[in-house]
Design a protein around this motif. Structure first.
Motif, PDB file in Angstrom:
ATOM      1  N   ILE A 167      -4.706  -8.578  11.375  1.00  0.00           N
ATOM      2  CA  ILE A 167      -3.919  -9.804  11.189  1.00  0.00           C
ATOM      3  C   ILE A 167      -2.997  -9.969  12.388  1.00  0.00           C
ATOM      4  N   PRO A 168      -3.087 -11.081  13.114  1.00  0.00           N
ATOM      5  CA  PRO A 168      -2.286 -11.255  14.330  1.00  0.00           C
ATOM      6  C   PRO A 168      -0.787 -11.112  14.062  1.00  0.00           C
ATOM      7  N   GLY A 169      -0.151 -10.213  14.811  1.00  0.00           N
ATOM      8  CA  GLY A 169       1.296 -10.054  14.726  1.00  0.00           C
ATOM      9  C   GLY A 169       1.808  -9.353  13.488  1.00  0.00           C
ATOM     10  N   ALA A 170       0.916  -8.816  12.647  1.00  0.00           N
ATOM     11  CA  ALA A 170       1.366  -8.174  11.403  1.00  0.00           C
ATOM     12  C   ALA A 170       2.149  -6.899  11.700  1.00  0.00           C
ATOM     13  N   ARG A 171       3.111  -6.613  10.822  1.00  0.00           N
ATOM     14  CA  ARG A 171       3.924  -5.396  10.931  1.00  0.00           C
ATOM     15  C   ARG A 171       3.556  -4.459   9.793  1.00  0.00           C
ATOM     16  N   MET A 172       3.465  -3.160  10.071  1.00  0.00           N
ATOM     17  CA  MET A 172       3.063  -2.153   9.089  1.00  0.00           C
ATOM     18  C   MET A 172       4.274  -1.335   8.669  1.00  0.00           C
ATOM     19  N   LEU A 173       4.438  -1.159   7.364  1.00  0.00           N
ATOM     20  CA  LEU A 173       5.480  -0.302   6.817  1.00  0.00           C
ATOM     21  C   LEU A 173       4.824   0.735   5.923  1.00  0.00           C
ATOM     22  N   GLU A 174       4.827   1.988   6.343  1.00  0.00           N
ATOM     23  CA  GLU A 174       4.257   3.080   5.566  1.00  0.00           C
ATOM     24  C   GLU A 174       5.372   3.804   4.825  1.00  0.00           C
ATOM     25  N   LEU A 175       5.159   4.023   3.527  1.00  0.00           N
ATOM     26  CA  LEU A 175       6.161   4.661   2.689  1.00  0.00           C
ATOM     27  C   LEU A 175       5.567   5.886   2.011  1.00  0.00           C
ATOM     28  N   PRO A 176       6.386   6.871   1.680  1.00  0.00           N
ATOM     29  CA  PRO A 176       5.878   8.009   0.922  1.00  0.00           C
ATOM     30  C   PRO A 176       5.612   7.610  -0.522  1.00  0.00           C
ATOM     31  N   GLY A 177       4.781   8.377  -1.202  1.00  0.00           N
ATOM     32  CA  GLY A 177       4.558   8.117  -2.619  1.00  0.00           C
ATOM     33  C   GLY A 177       3.098   8.030  -2.984  1.00  0.00           C
ATOM     34  N   THR A 178       2.838   8.105  -4.289  1.00  0.00           N
ATOM     35  CA  THR A 178       1.464   8.075  -4.808  1.00  0.00           C
ATOM     36  C   THR A 178       1.195   6.881  -5.708  1.00  0.00           C
TER      37      THR A 178
END
Length: 505
Positions: free
Chosen positions: A241-252
């Motif tokens: 996705i053009p310009g998308a920002r990724m936020l990775e979080l801990p958890g299940t």
């Protein structure tokens, strides 16, 4: 907050929705898998989550067709049908510019809407979502994980209503008996076992990879690292996705309201409230229909100028009639053919099939047609770009009386009663690559009839018990009072824990 349930209509299907909060932005949340609007307000975790979203927005919630309080669905739901359900909800609440939050299987639907209606979409956030299920040609290293997930779903469906979704969606809480009981109730009232299985089939068939490059609004992809949907699926979305920002979080937890959710909610609030700067819309995902009179040159010579002009006028009137009835718009006439646009492929195919049939009956001529969905340049009332050329080339490959479509179109209408016959892979003049083409037909299933609603408080829950329906009625009453609803939810938990303690003693 006193959410009242309203109903938006898309053809014969009524979609249940609620509006909460009066913040400065509109935010619509598309749920994953199954949902039930009233039950969301009986569980403390979902209530807190919705209240936080509603603290900075006018939050629009809805149940997808075949789930919760919406009408039962007549069959496997197609993506473009469900997109138009969302469109109907937004029209019903008067939302002209909307931020989208899609989680899990609600993410692809939100992506499709953002690409198709960029002028109405201010921002897009995705949680635990995906563009398609992994396969031999897409993230193949995840295939073993897919096999595990599908095996777990088979067990969930075999024991529908026992809360076994907890083992897949929130494994850290698998020991919590009260949570399992609550989720079991949620399963029983949200959907029938058959619809739950159909929704999984629909999810497995989803493929919106070709849509991602057409999304132009600000996009945030949020994913927990160890949840049911593999992290690589979320990373792939952010890359495409053009310009998308990724936020990775801990958890299940695959459910956004379970587990540590404050960090995610803070990020969502910051993103949505800061992403409201209008963006210029110059491109959009459009479904195009091209038609062409077969043998037009010979026919024109045979008829002569006057009769040929008369035939073209009747042809243009027929095309306008069928396109308008199907919800499309004629972009322009092209001498012996026409170019039309639609918001979704199913409507374009139905219009094409009607044009081909009626041209033979009413005009005595054969027409061929092509349908393609792709990213187009918006040039006033006209469209431009490679996708337009591709659509025209697809029509040129069709036989007389045939409607040819691209594989992208087929993927978006899986589940509809439209049938397809493979016409092979082709090189198209002036278009790079090779393209799979399919001939469309009305299909063998004909008109689909939705099952009767099971109960007013749980229309999609034919297997629910009397006590389940009593809870649903209490939820309907309780939604008028958040405090009463929360008290009922806490009481349900206490009763479940007490019952569990007695059975273990």
């Amino acid at each position: 907050m006193r959410p009242k349930t309203g109903y938006a209509r898309n053809d014969d299907i009524r979609i249940a929705y609620q509006v909460v909060g009066d913040g400065p932005i509109d935010l619509v949340m598309t749920p994953g898998y199954v949902s039930h609007l009233d039950l969301w307000w009986m569980l403390p975790e979902t209530t807190r989550f919705m209240q936080r979203l509603a603290s900075f927005s006018r939050l629009i919630l809805y149940d997808k067709r075949g789930t919760g309080l919406s009408d039962p669905a007549p069959g496997l739901p197609a993506m473009d049908e469900r997109m138009e359900d969302l469109h109907a909800v937004l029209d019903a609440v008067g939302s002209e510019h909307t931020a989208l939050l899609g989680f899990s299987e609600g993410g692809p639907l939100s992506m499709l809407f953002a690409a198709t209606y960029p002028e109405r979409t201010t921002a897009l956030a995705l949680f635990g979502s995906f563009a398609r299920f992994p396969g031999e040609d897409y993230l193949p290293h995840l295939l073993p994980r897919v096999d595990e997930v599908l095996a777990t779903f088979a067990d969930i469906h075999e024991h529908w209503g026992e809360g076994r979704m907890l083992d897949l969606f929130a494994p850290d809480l698998a020991h919590d008996t009260a949570m399992r009981e609550s989720l079991g109730l949620y399963e029983r009232l949200a959907a029938s076992p058959a619809m739950a299985s159909a929704l999984l089939q629909a999810a497995v068939a989803i493929d919106v990879t070709h849509v991602l490059s057409s999304i132009t609004c600000p996009t945030l992809v949020v994913h927990r690292r160890d949840e049911a949907v593999p992290l690589d699926a979320g990373r792939d979305l952010a890359e495409r996705i053009p310009g998308a920002r990724m936020l990775e979080l801990p958890g299940t937890s695959h459910l956004p309201w379970l587990g540590e959710s404050e960090t995610m909610l803070d990020a969502l609030e910051e993103f949505f409230t800061g992403a409201q700067v209008p963006h210029e819309v110059t491109r959009a995902l459009v479904t195009m229909l091209f038609t062409d009179i077969v043998g037009s040159t010979d026919l024109a010579g045979e008829l002569g100028d006057a009769r040929w002009r008369s035939l073209l006028e009747r042809h243009d009137a027929l095309v306008r009639r069928e396109v308008t009835q199907a919800g499309g718009a004629v972009v322009k006439s092209m001498g012996d053919g026409a170019f039309a646009r639609f918001d979704g492929p199913a409507r374009a195919i139905r219009a094409a099939l009607s044009i081909v049939r009626d041209a033979q009956d009413e005009l005595g001529v054969q027409i061929r047609a092509g349908v393609h969905t792709g990213e187009c340049e918006l040039l006033g009332n006209d469209l431009g770009g490679m996708a337009v050329h591709l659509g025209a080339r697809i029509a040129a490959k069709a036989r007389g009386g045939e409607v040819l479509v691209s594989a992208a179109v087929r993927d978006l209408v899986l589940g509809s009663p439209i049938g397809f016959e493979d016409r092979g892979v082709h090189e198209l003049k002036g278009v790079p690559g090779t393209w799979q083409l399919l001939a469309a037909s009305e299909g063998v299933s004909g008109v689909r009839t939705a099952p009767e609603a099971a109960y007013p408080v749980a229309p999609n829950a034919p297997s629910s018990t009397a006590s389940d329906r009593a809870v649903a009625r209490a939820a309907k009453i309780g939604r008028a009072s958040p405090r009463l609803s929360a008290q009922f939810g806490h009481a349900l938990r206490r009763t479940t824990r007490a019952r569990g303690a007695r059975s273990g003693s």
